[in-house]
Design a protein around this motif. Sequence first.
Motif, PDB file in Angstrom:
ATOM      1  N   ILE A 181      45.401 -18.851 -24.878  1.00 31.09           N
ATOM      2  CA  ILE A 181      44.857 -18.824 -26.234  1.00 31.09           C
ATOM      3  C   ILE A 181      44.274 -17.431 -26.457  1.00 31.09           C
ATOM      4  CG2 ILE A 181      43.143 -19.824 -27.812  1.00 31.09           C
ATOM      5  CD1 ILE A 181      45.170 -21.907 -26.962  1.00 31.09           C
ATOM      6  N   CYS A 239      34.437 -25.533 -28.086  1.00 28.28           N
ATOM      7  CA  CYS A 239      35.057 -25.526 -26.748  1.00 28.28           C
ATOM      8  C   CYS A 239      34.332 -26.490 -25.800  1.00 28.28           C
ATOM      9  CB  CYS A 239      35.051 -24.112 -26.159  1.00 28.28           C
ATOM     10  SG  CYS A 239      35.775 -24.086 -24.502  1.00 28.28           S
ATOM     11  N   PRO A 240      35.045 -27.441 -25.221  1.00 28.91           N
ATOM     12  CA  PRO A 240      34.387 -28.440 -24.369  1.00 28.91           C
ATOM     13  C   PRO A 240      33.935 -27.905 -23.014  1.00 28.91           C
ATOM     14  CG  PRO A 240      36.601 -29.143 -25.043  1.00 28.91           C
ATOM     15  CD  PRO A 240      36.472 -27.710 -25.401  1.00 28.91           C
ATOM     16  N   THR A 241      34.442 -26.739 -22.605  1.00 24.45           N
ATOM     17  CA  THR A 241      34.062 -26.254 -21.275  1.00 24.45           C
ATOM     18  C   THR A 241      33.448 -24.852 -21.318  1.00 24.45           C
ATOM     19  OG1 THR A 241      36.324 -25.489 -20.957  1.00 24.45           O
ATOM     20  CG2 THR A 241      35.761 -27.607 -19.983  1.00 24.45           C
ATOM     21  N   ALA A 288      34.515 -22.043 -22.551  1.00 24.82           N
ATOM     22  CA  ALA A 288      35.473 -21.028 -22.112  1.00 24.82           C
ATOM     23  C   ALA A 288      35.597 -19.887 -23.116  1.00 24.82           C
ATOM     24  CB  ALA A 288      36.837 -21.669 -21.873  1.00 24.82           C
ATOM     25  N   LEU A 289      34.652 -19.813 -24.035  1.00 24.81           N
ATOM     26  CA  LEU A 289      34.582 -18.679 -24.965  1.00 24.81           C
ATOM     27  C   LEU A 289      33.136 -18.195 -25.009  1.00 24.81           C
ATOM     28  CD1 LEU A 289      36.707 -20.226 -27.822  1.00 24.81           C
ATOM     29  CD2 LEU A 289      37.163 -17.963 -26.872  1.00 24.81           C
ATOM     30  N   THR A 336      40.135 -15.724 -24.276  1.00 23.17           N
ATOM     31  CA  THR A 336      39.316 -16.798 -23.722  1.00 23.17           C
ATOM     32  C   THR A 336      38.955 -16.405 -22.291  1.00 23.17           C
ATOM     33  OG1 THR A 336      41.245 -17.940 -22.890  1.00 23.17           O
ATOM     34  CG2 THR A 336      40.505 -18.565 -25.087  1.00 23.17           C
ATOM     35  N   CYS A 368      39.610 -21.455 -19.406  1.00 21.25           N
ATOM     36  CA  CYS A 368      40.221 -22.105 -20.572  1.00 21.25           C
ATOM     37  C   CYS A 368      41.281 -23.110 -20.113  1.00 21.25           C
ATOM     38  CB  CYS A 368      40.869 -21.063 -21.477  1.00 21.25           C
ATOM     39  SG  CYS A 368      41.898 -21.810 -22.764  1.00 21.25           S
ATOM     40  N   MET A 369      41.177 -24.340 -20.604  1.00 21.09           N
ATOM     41  CA  MET A 369      42.123 -25.384 -20.174  1.00 21.09           C
ATOM     42  C   MET A 369      43.146 -25.704 -21.259  1.00 21.09           C
ATOM     43  SD  MET A 369      39.543 -28.593 -20.197  1.00 21.09           S
ATOM     44  CE  MET A 369      38.643 -28.990 -21.694  1.00 21.09           C
ATOM     45  N   LYS A 370      43.260 -24.844 -22.240  1.00 24.13           N
ATOM     46  CA  LYS A 370      44.305 -24.939 -23.275  1.00 24.13           C
ATOM     47  C   LYS A 370      44.335 -26.299 -23.976  1.00 24.13           C
ATOM     48  CE  LYS A 370      46.677 -21.774 -20.414  1.00 24.13           C
ATOM     49  NZ  LYS A 370      47.211 -21.767 -19.122  1.00 24.13           N
ATOM     50  N   CYS A 371      43.145 -26.785 -24.264  1.00 27.17           N
ATOM     51  CA  CYS A 371      43.068 -28.079 -24.955  1.00 27.17           C
ATOM     52  C   CYS A 371      43.370 -27.924 -26.440  1.00 27.17           C
ATOM     53  CB  CYS A 371      41.683 -28.685 -24.770  1.00 27.17           C
ATOM     54  SG  CYS A 371      40.359 -27.746 -25.556  1.00 27.17           S
ATOM     55  N   GLY A 372      43.194 -26.724 -26.965  1.00 28.84           N
ATOM     56  CA  GLY A 372      43.515 -26.474 -28.368  1.00 28.84           C
ATOM     57  C   GLY A 372      42.368 -26.723 -29.339  1.00 28.84           C
ATOM     58  N   ALA A 373      41.186 -27.121 -28.839  1.00 32.03           N
ATOM     59  CA  ALA A 373      40.071 -27.426 -29.754  1.00 32.03           C
ATOM     60  C   ALA A 373      39.692 -26.197 -30.587  1.00 32.03           C
ATOM     61  CB  ALA A 373      38.860 -27.919 -28.970  1.00 32.03           C
ATOM     62  N   CYS A 374      39.668 -25.031 -29.957  1.00 33.99           N
ATOM     63  CA  CYS A 374      39.244 -23.817 -30.667  1.00 33.99           C
ATOM     64  C   CYS A 374      40.265 -23.443 -31.749  1.00 33.99           C
ATOM     65  CB  CYS A 374      39.037 -22.667 -29.689  1.00 33.99           C
ATOM     66  SG  CYS A 374      40.471 -22.345 -28.662  1.00 33.99           S
TER      67      CYS A 374
HETATM   68  S1  SF4 Z   1      41.709 -23.997 -25.606  1.00 41.89           S
HETATM   69 FE1  SF4 Z   1      40.048 -25.472 -25.214  1.00 41.89          FE
HETATM   70  S2  SF4 Z   1      39.159 -24.786 -23.256  1.00 41.89           S
HETATM   71 FE2  SF4 Z   1      40.384 -23.052 -24.050  1.00 41.89          FE
HETATM   72  S3  SF4 Z   1      38.909 -21.800 -25.173  1.00 41.89           S
HETATM   73 FE3  SF4 Z   1      39.918 -23.168 -26.645  1.00 41.89          FE
HETATM   74  S4  SF4 Z   1      38.523 -24.946 -26.772  1.00 41.89           S
HETATM   75 FE4  SF4 Z   1      37.977 -23.812 -24.915  1.00 41.89          FE
END
Ligand code: SF4
Length: 394
Positions: free
Chosen positions: A293, A310-312, A314-315, A325, A329-335
């Motif tokens: 990301i 971001c749940p972890t 990572a930003l 990131t 970053c676990m690439k969850c896509g929330a951001c």
């Molecule tokens: S993809 Fe998920 S873990 Fe990675 S920076 Fe975005 S919110 Fe955080």
Amino acid sequence: MASRSSALARPPAFRGVGRSILLTLPMALWSLLMFTPSFQHASGDHYIGAAAVILFMTGLFFLMMRTGETYRWRRIFFVALGFLFPVGFIAALVAERGTMSIPISRMVSGDTPFCFMVTPSIILPAAFARTVIFPGSILPTASNPHSIAIMIGLWFALTLVMGKAWCSYACFFGGIEEGFAALPKRRRLHRFITRFGAQLRLIPWAILVFVVLVSAAIFEPVYCMWLCPFKAVTEFPAVRNVETAIQMVVFIALFVGLVVVLPYLTKKRTQCGFFCPFGAFQSLFNKINLFEIRINREKCVDCGLCQTSCPTVALSKDSIREGKTLLNCMKCGACVDACKKDAAVWHLKGTPVAAKPERARLLFLYGTWALATMFGGSVLANGVHTLIGFLPLK
Ligand code: SF4
Ligand code: SF4
């Protein structure tokens, strides 16, 4: 002058139904593999479970294509994975042994399923002493198909495709915690987490170094024996003396604190982000993974929405300014979903940032969702099959 909310308005919806169906078709065809004998026992209930999972997974993929959003649909799969895994696993244990605890005879005979969380701890002893420090069988046996070789092979294949995205598309343990984080409640401790994010991110690395070195020194998987919160919902050593009683208390305390209460209060994945040494280990594979990301600095207005979502953690402010990131970053896509300026984007390494973010997202999702369907799908099907077995249908 445009208001702040209209200035941040996201462009309207994404793509039409026909195009979304076309893009979903390869995933639907791939998921039919779940009907093949390698994924099925030949019984009606198992086919019903597989059919339900195929509909579920392709339906979610279609919604990802239709809406352009990733996080919200992925989360439905991931939470289901987290909660259905223990259902199938515990039911199988209880049916076979009448208890969730591991009898000492099973540990001595090495007939226990291998857990991928132990992977970092076994590397040094395996490399230097040619010894696998886990009481499981190396090759599959009739009573234990989840052998060390099979699980390591699976982990490696998934890691090559996903990198650290393992933690948001494949780890059933993470799904449990994401489920508690999703429960409605006003976010607490947000300032604390933002302020001490850099320090909190270091904790899993410290635990990783500790468990790798101590496991190699004493030839026992220390994390598995003393620190794993998920022992509370899988299997654990039978309580037979003070030591095993303390282990049990630690497992339950870590589970309640890090997997239930803190995610619920903070809306973060506190176990994954601030404790799990396996998660830290997986971060290393982000370096060799093709997808990441990025933040398009030309569009970014430094609103911080991505950081908050971001749940972890990572930003950080600095990483946003650098357009990147952090390693975890676990690439969850929330951001990406949270960014109202389309500045947070999926990116295929080696291509210009933000040149074709949707192409990068599609390529990432095809590989990752295909594996999630096979790996997670069989866990889901097993859980559904177990639940069907509880119904008073006969
Ligand atoms: S993809 Fe998920 S873990 Fe990675 S920076 Fe975005 S919110 Fe955080
Ligand atoms: S990338 Fe983050 S900081 Fe920049 S505009 Fe998007 S949400 Fe705001």
